[in-house]
Design a protein around this motif. Structure first.
Motif, mmCIF file in Angstrom:
data_model
loop_
_atom_site.group_PDB
_atom_site.id
_atom_site.type_symbol
_atom_site.label_atom_id
_atom_site.label_comp_id
_atom_site.label_asym_id
_atom_site.label_seq_id
_atom_site.Cartn_x
_atom_site.Cartn_y
_atom_site.Cartn_z
ATOM 1 N N VAL A 131 -8.265 -14.273 -4.292
ATOM 2 C CA VAL A 131 -9.232 -14.095 -5.371
ATOM 3 C C VAL A 131 -10.606 -14.557 -4.892
ATOM 4 O O VAL A 131 -10.718 -15.546 -4.147
ATOM 5 N N THR A 132 -11.659 -13.847 -5.316
ATOM 6 C CA THR A 132 -13.018 -14.284 -4.999
ATOM 7 C C THR A 132 -13.692 -14.856 -6.239
ATOM 8 O O THR A 132 -13.440 -14.418 -7.364
ATOM 9 N N ARG A 133 -14.555 -15.839 -6.000
ATOM 10 C CA ARG A 133 -15.309 -16.492 -7.077
ATOM 11 C C ARG A 133 -16.791 -16.464 -6.724
ATOM 12 O O ARG A 133 -17.189 -16.721 -5.588
ATOM 13 N N GLY A 134 -17.645 -16.170 -7.710
ATOM 14 C CA GLY A 134 -19.085 -16.208 -7.520
ATOM 15 C C GLY A 134 -19.621 -17.618 -7.590
ATOM 16 O O GLY A 134 -18.882 -18.601 -7.698
ATOM 17 N N ASN A 135 -20.950 -17.747 -7.552
ATOM 18 C CA ASN A 135 -21.555 -19.076 -7.422
ATOM 19 C C ASN A 135 -21.692 -19.835 -8.738
ATOM 20 O O ASN A 135 -22.300 -20.906 -8.781
ATOM 21 N N THR A 136 -21.174 -19.283 -9.838
ATOM 22 C CA THR A 136 -21.153 -19.914 -11.172
ATOM 23 C C THR A 136 -22.543 -20.335 -11.645
ATOM 24 O O THR A 136 -22.662 -21.226 -12.488
ATOM 25 N N GLY A 137 -23.575 -19.689 -11.120
ATOM 26 C CA GLY A 137 -24.918 -20.022 -11.569
ATOM 27 C C GLY A 137 -25.343 -21.420 -11.219
ATOM 28 O O GLY A 137 -26.270 -21.979 -11.823
ATOM 29 N N GLY A 138 -24.675 -22.017 -10.223
ATOM 30 C CA GLY A 138 -25.045 -23.363 -9.801
ATOM 31 C C GLY A 138 -24.435 -24.474 -10.624
ATOM 32 O O GLY A 138 -24.811 -25.640 -10.492
ATOM 33 N N LYS A 139 -23.467 -24.152 -11.470
ATOM 34 C CA LYS A 139 -22.853 -25.175 -12.315
ATOM 35 C C LYS A 139 -21.558 -25.695 -11.687
ATOM 36 O O LYS A 139 -20.912 -25.012 -10.913
ATOM 37 N N ALA A 144 -15.832 -7.759 -4.102
ATOM 38 C CA ALA A 144 -14.624 -7.027 -3.704
ATOM 39 C C ALA A 144 -13.902 -7.748 -2.581
ATOM 40 O O ALA A 144 -14.515 -8.373 -1.720
ATOM 41 N N ILE A 145 -12.583 -7.629 -2.570
ATOM 42 C CA ILE A 145 -11.764 -8.217 -1.505
ATOM 43 C C ILE A 145 -10.618 -7.256 -1.205
ATOM 44 O O ILE A 145 -10.048 -6.642 -2.116
ATOM 45 N N ASP A 146 -10.293 -7.110 0.072
ATOM 46 C CA ASP A 146 -9.212 -6.214 0.462
ATOM 47 C C ASP A 146 -8.706 -6.629 1.834
ATOM 48 O O ASP A 146 -9.368 -7.396 2.554
ATOM 49 N N ILE A 147 -7.550 -6.116 2.208
ATOM 50 C CA ILE A 147 -6.975 -6.389 3.522
ATOM 51 C C ILE A 147 -6.884 -5.062 4.267
ATOM 52 O O ILE A 147 -6.353 -4.083 3.752
ATOM 53 N N SER A 148 -7.433 -5.037 5.472
ATOM 54 C CA SER A 148 -7.491 -3.795 6.242
ATOM 55 C C SER A 148 -6.127 -3.456 6.832
ATOM 56 O O SER A 148 -5.190 -4.273 6.814
ATOM 57 N N SER A 149 -6.032 -2.254 7.394
ATOM 58 C CA SER A 149 -4.780 -1.816 8.007
ATOM 59 C C SER A 149 -4.405 -2.670 9.212
ATOM 60 O O SER A 149 -3.237 -2.723 9.596
ATOM 61 N N SER A 150 -5.394 -3.348 9.803
ATOM 62 C CA SER A 150 -5.112 -4.236 10.942
ATOM 63 C C SER A 150 -4.867 -5.673 10.497
ATOM 64 O O SER A 150 -4.760 -6.575 11.337
ATOM 65 N N GLY A 151 -4.789 -5.910 9.175
ATOM 66 C CA GLY A 151 -4.454 -7.233 8.658
ATOM 67 C C GLY A 151 -5.627 -8.178 8.515
ATOM 68 O O GLY A 151 -5.441 -9.388 8.382
ATOM 69 N N ARG A 152 -6.843 -7.642 8.489
ATOM 70 C CA ARG A 152 -8.023 -8.500 8.338
ATOM 71 C C ARG A 152 -8.412 -8.603 6.865
ATOM 72 O O ARG A 152 -8.462 -7.585 6.155
ATOM 73 N N VAL A 170 -14.293 -9.035 2.646
ATOM 74 C CA VAL A 170 -14.962 -9.289 1.372
ATOM 75 C C VAL A 170 -16.360 -8.681 1.423
ATOM 76 O O VAL A 170 -17.019 -8.704 2.466
ATOM 77 N N THR A 171 -16.816 -8.113 0.298
ATOM 78 C CA THR A 171 -18.230 -7.751 0.176
ATOM 79 C C THR A 171 -18.940 -8.834 -0.616
ATOM 80 O O THR A 171 -18.381 -9.388 -1.566
ATOM 81 N N ASP A 172 -20.178 -9.123 -0.222
ATOM 82 C CA ASP A 172 -20.931 -10.197 -0.868
ATOM 83 C C ASP A 172 -22.331 -9.707 -1.191
ATOM 84 O O ASP A 172 -23.012 -9.137 -0.340
ATOM 85 N N ASN A 173 -22.742 -9.917 -2.432
ATOM 86 C CA ASN A 173 -24.112 -9.611 -2.813
ATOM 87 C C ASN A 173 -25.052 -10.689 -2.293
ATOM 88 O O ASN A 173 -24.652 -11.835 -2.093
ATOM 89 N N ASP A 174 -26.317 -10.325 -2.113
ATOM 90 C CA ASP A 174 -27.264 -11.229 -1.460
ATOM 91 C C ASP A 174 -28.062 -12.050 -2.455
ATOM 92 O O ASP A 174 -28.278 -11.636 -3.593
ATOM 93 N N CYS A 189 -19.630 -2.641 -4.342
ATOM 94 C CA CYS A 189 -18.652 -2.986 -5.376
ATOM 95 C C CYS A 189 -17.209 -2.950 -4.900
ATOM 96 O O CYS A 189 -16.347 -3.581 -5.517
ATOM 97 N N ASP A 190 -16.923 -2.168 -3.851
ATOM 98 C CA ASP A 190 -15.525 -2.090 -3.418
ATOM 99 C C ASP A 190 -15.471 -1.626 -1.974
ATOM 100 O O ASP A 190 -16.422 -1.027 -1.449
ATOM 101 N N ILE A 191 -14.340 -1.919 -1.337
ATOM 102 C CA ILE A 191 -14.072 -1.486 0.032
ATOM 103 C C ILE A 191 -12.635 -1.010 0.132
ATOM 104 O O ILE A 191 -11.764 -1.435 -0.632
ATOM 105 N N ILE A 192 -12.400 -0.103 1.079
ATOM 106 C CA ILE A 192 -11.048 0.372 1.344
ATOM 107 C C ILE A 192 -11.003 0.840 2.787
ATOM 108 O O ILE A 192 -11.996 1.330 3.327
ATOM 109 N N ASP A 193 -9.882 0.663 3.420
ATOM 110 C CA ASP A 193 -9.718 1.092 4.807
ATOM 111 C C ASP A 193 -9.518 2.606 4.840
ATOM 112 O O ASP A 193 -8.604 3.146 4.210
ATOM 113 N N ALA A 194 -10.370 3.312 5.584
ATOM 114 C CA ALA A 194 -10.277 4.763 5.666
ATOM 115 C C ALA A 194 -9.012 5.237 6.361
ATOM 116 O O ALA A 194 -8.648 6.415 6.268
ATOM 117 N N SER A 195 -8.317 4.337 7.048
ATOM 118 C CA SER A 195 -7.060 4.717 7.698
ATOM 119 C C SER A 195 -6.009 5.148 6.686
ATOM 120 O O SER A 195 -5.048 5.843 7.037
#
Length: 868
Positions: free
Chosen positions: A201-209, A252-260, A263-267, A321-327
């Motif tokens: 599971v991914t968690r954001g920065n909670t607005g600094g709280k 977004a979080i996912d596991i690739s076909s090679s087991g990696r 995560v995508t992260d906004n700036d 917003c999302d990722i997926i392995d094209a394999s």
């Protein structure tokens, strides 16, 4: 394709197009009549790509096709999507994402299920799977059919025990106890699962709280001032633990076909790009909310710039917003091993060819599909044939708005490159060295991901041995481990570490003190640097550490509960920087760094004049010249002229001062002509550049021409300046001349770029550009700035209410207003602008080279190439 009966004209047209593409015997008569009418009227060509009618498909791989599967009113504001082993499609419909007061949609979010009836792996019938959901974010399904849903403050497991296609069991696995409330994109965000019994599971920065997440078994993790993180727990909600930290809002979080584990992260607000990162156990990816939302602070990193932090795998555009392995798709085989990313704000799907980088990966994204402003892709999932289902938010509006679409992207094949099943484990992220020898071997590696894995040990004896090592890299790693494991290091050892000549050891020691130090450590810190030297980076860390050791900050941090961490004051002692600047006993390089960091430097003419007249240290004098250039004191220009005219001063600094005088209103044309008599090459280059502001077609023209006949080096081309374009292989240049060109106001280099801490922020820092780009690439980036634009430097435009056009680098979009980072480095707010979007051209203006001679251009390239 699907055989549902459409509910409005657009979907009806799509239906007709699908029908007339069938063999004639399978198409109803009404279909043929209406379809032929549409073609005759030019409304639609049956051969065009399906779905093109609904947004302007600006580009797409010719070997792919896109089809509209479902749309409003049957599907509205869809976000998360998943498929099960029966090719059933589960879609999370959002209705609680900051809805407006007049929103007439459902009260709760809900999950719809689409069932494949005819065996073509495309949903034909839709019904409700689960309802009464609030603040839904993402979902995933494991191979046993359990659906895991992430909301902004909870994670649930849904099951259908009686097999009727409707969830009848809902179990709470994780809950964010604090803070309440939390902004939608700053709480729990993404979720994925593995066959070995874990959910990630991914968690954001909670607005600094301050935050706490609790599992169903009572286990919990919490924090304050850190960044967002990746956590895991069992599929029953037990054994909650942190895997990695240092994120802004990892959606977004996912596991690739090679087991990696990816995560995508906004700036953050002022630091790009959005990023794709590979997760490893114990990884720190650089962001901490303690230092505010800008992303700019000596103790923040975004691409592994700070000791102990990790680089990203690929830069991404705004709002991935999302990722997926094209394999797992049926796309052409050339996409095998690529990662697809849905980039919401940029109306695009990109593919990222990933290559090995040590034990990790890296890549550069390329456009796969580019839509227009009515295409806002969110989430992706594949069916058994390798088709990609894609949810589309449609309208660029955060609150729920009642629009939505489901697309299907397909290749030519009827089967995927690889069958998509639940990942066995996130083993690659969790593989850690076990023996002391393995740990040391990893710590000495040039691979930051191996070093991060090795730092997971909390063996105090080993950590202290590393801190005392005679190898700087082991000392650095030991300090980072001591910080994370709260291992006490005595003051004598701290002093010795701070006195180290290696920048990384110095910075790592200050990172340790900033987290674990006490006010008494301030004296040790000051003593060490009073007898040593610091790079600009280390000096910024020094000031940050002094602020952390302020007793008021330490007390406030220990007592903070509901306050935002960025609200904690971090003050320097009164006059601290000024005392460094004015103390002749301090190393000149440190005084130079202090001058750069002193906000009031340009307002203290007397101090600047004293340094310019008394110092002989080139780095301190250079910092003083820059400060006088920016000073509004009426005596500053005359002082700078006096320095430039003094033959006893360093000639390179005199030349730099002449260029700095170009920023002043005063003109010293007759004085400059006398400088040509000295016949010093670099001084003459700067002088001629200055004299070009003195009406070169007036009386001064003959004087200069006469002097040019007498100098030993032919510099007439600078004076006459043919403005010839620069083509072909750049000639060898003089870096000293290039530095003069870099600082010329008309060249605009320093307006947008920093070198050694001085300059603008709109463009990349060039302090080490020579380490990553040779002269050929440097030439291309200047001659054709729009040829290749990295996502982190993508420009944005805003058209304000008056119709004025503005450009900047970072953009922050609210419900009605837009903030744009402009050339000054400040965010400017535009209320209810008429339009905004991606700038087509680079923020770097074309044609800057036309203001230089070939000789000057070659010098600029030589100067940039030696910045390493």
């Amino acid at each position: 394709m699907t055989k549902y009966v459409p509910y409005h004209l657009q979907t009806f047209q799509s239906y007709i197009v699908r029908m007339i593409q069938r063999p004639i015997m399978q198409c109803p008569l009404v279909c043929l009549v209406v379809g032929l009418t549409m073609v005759a009227l030019g409304c639609r060509n049956a051969e065009t790509t399906r779905g093109e009618r609904y947004f302007n498909l600006q580009s797409m791989d010719a070997d792919l096709r896109i089809s509209l599967i479902e749309s409003t009113p049957n599907l509205v504001t869809p976000i998360g999507i998943a498929t099960d082993q029966q090719d059933q499609v589960y879609i999370l419909e959002s209705h609680t994402h900051s809805p407006t007061s007049d929103y007439d949609g459902p009260t709760y979010d809900r999950i719809k299920i689409g069932k494949d009836v005819d065996g073509d792996a495309v949903p034909d019938e839709w019904h409700m799977y689960a309802d009464s959901i609030e603040d839904g974010m993402n979902l995933t399904i494991d191979d046993q059919g359990t659906l895991f849903l992430a909301t902004k403050d909870q994670v649930f497991a849904f099951t259908d025990e009686d097999g009727n296609g409707i969830s009848d069991q809902r179990k709470l696995l994780l809950e964010m106890i604090t803070p309440t409330p939390v902004y939608d994109h700053a709480g729990i965000l993404g979720v994925t699962s593995t066959a070995d019994g874990w959910i990630y599971v991914t968690r954001g920065n909670t607005g600094g709280k301050r935050w706490r997440i609790k599992g169903a078994d009572g286990s919990f993790i919490d924090g304050f001032g850190d960044g967002g993180n990746v956590i895991r727990c069992t599929k029953e909600g037990g054994a909650v633990e942190e895997i990695a930290t240092g994120f802004w809002n990892p959606f977004a979080i996912d596991i690739s076909s090679s087991g990696r584990l990816l995560v995508t992260d906004n700036d953050p607000d002022s630091r790009g790009p959005n990023r794709l990162v590979e997760i490893v156990m114990g990884g720190d990816y650089g962001y901490q909310s303690l230092y505010g939302g800008s992303g700019i602070h000596p103790f923040l990193a975004w691409n592994g710039e700070l000791p102990g932090t990790l680089p990203y795998a690929a830069p991404l555009g705004e709002a991935p917003c999302d990722i997926i392995d094209a394999s797992y798709t049926n796309f052409p085989d050339r996409y095998r091993g690529h990662v697809l990313a849905a980039v919401w704000e940029e109306n695009a799907i990109v593919h990222i060819p990933l290559k090995q980088r040590g034990s990790s990966i890296k890549g550069i994204p390329k456009k796969l599909i580019q839509g227009d402003s009515l295409f806002h892709p969110v989430a992706m999932a594949t069916n058994s044939k390798g088709d990609v289902f894609l949810t589309d938010w449609v309208i660029r509006q955060y609150p729920n708005h009642g629009e939505g679409r489901l697309w299907m992207i397909s290749g030519q094949s009827s089967h995927p490159m690889m069958v998509h099943t639940e990942a066995k484990s996130a083993g690659h992220a969790l593989e850690l060295p076990s023996t002391t020898d393995e740990i040391k071997e990893h710590l000495l590696s040039a691979d930051p991901f191996l070093r991060a894995k090795a730092r997971n040990t909390h063996n105090q004896k080993l950590i202290l041995q590393l801190v005392e090592s005679d190898q700087p890299q082991l000392r650095t790693q030991g300090l980072l481990m001591a910080r994370d494991a709260a291992v006490d290091i005595n003051k004598d050892a701290i002093f010795e570490l701070l006195s180290s000549p290696e920048e990384e050891v110095q910075v790592a020691t200050m990172l340790y003190l900033s987290k674990l130090g006490m006010p008494s450590d301030k004296a040790v810190l000051e003593k060490a640097f009073a007898i040593g030297s610091l790079s600009a980076k280390a000096f910024d860390a020094y000031l940050a550490t002094i602020r952390h050791l302020n007793p008021s900050f330490i007390e406030a941090r220990s007592k903070a509960k509901d306050r935002r961490d960025k609200a904690l004051e971090r003050k320097l002692p009164a006059g601290f920087i000024q005392n460094i600047v004015t103390n002749p006993a301090v190393d000149p390089s440190i005084r130079a760094s202090a001058l750069r960091a002193w906000p009031k430097r340009s307002d203290n003419y007397e101090i600047l004049a004293s340094i310019l007249n008394a110092s002989s240290a080139s780095d301190l004098l250079e910092a003083t010249i820059y400060s006088l250039r920016d000073s509004d004191d009426p005596e500053a220009a005359a002082l700078m002229l006096s320095f430039a005219m003094n033959p006893e001063k360093d000639v390179d600094l005199r030349a730099l001062t002449i260029v700095a005088l170009l920023s002043k209103q005063e003109k010293y044309c007759s004085d400059m002509i006398r400088l040509l008599e000295e016949d010093l090459h670099i001084l003459s280059v700067a002088t001629l550049r200055y004299l070009k502001r003195c009406n070169p077609d007036g009386p001064i023209k003959e004087q200069v021409n006469n002097m040019l006949d007498k100098v030993s080096v032919d510099l007439a081309h600078i004076w006459h300046h043919p403005n010839e374009p620069k083509n072909g292989e750049p000639s060898q240049g003089d870096p000293a001349v290039g530095k003069i060109v870099f600082h010329l106001p008309q060249a605009q280099c320093r307006t947008c770029h920093k070198v050694d801490g001085w300059g603008g922020v709109l463009g990349p820092d060039l302090s080490h550009i020579g380490s990553s780009k040779g002269k050929e690439l440097l030439t291309e980036s200047i001659l054709e700035p729009s040829a290749q634009i990295a996502p982190e430097w993508q420009g944005w435009f805003v058209i304000d209410q008056e119709g004025n056009y503005h450009v900047g680098r970072q953009i922050d979009v609210g419900r009605k207003n837009v903030e744009l980072l402009d050339i000054s480095g400040d965010f400017i707010t535009y209320k209810e602008p008429k339009d905004y979007g991606l700038a087509e051209a680079s923020l770097m203006p074309p044609g800057l080279h036309l203001g230089m001679t070939d000789y000057e251009f070659a010098g600029l390239l030589a100067y940039l190439a030696q910045l390493k």
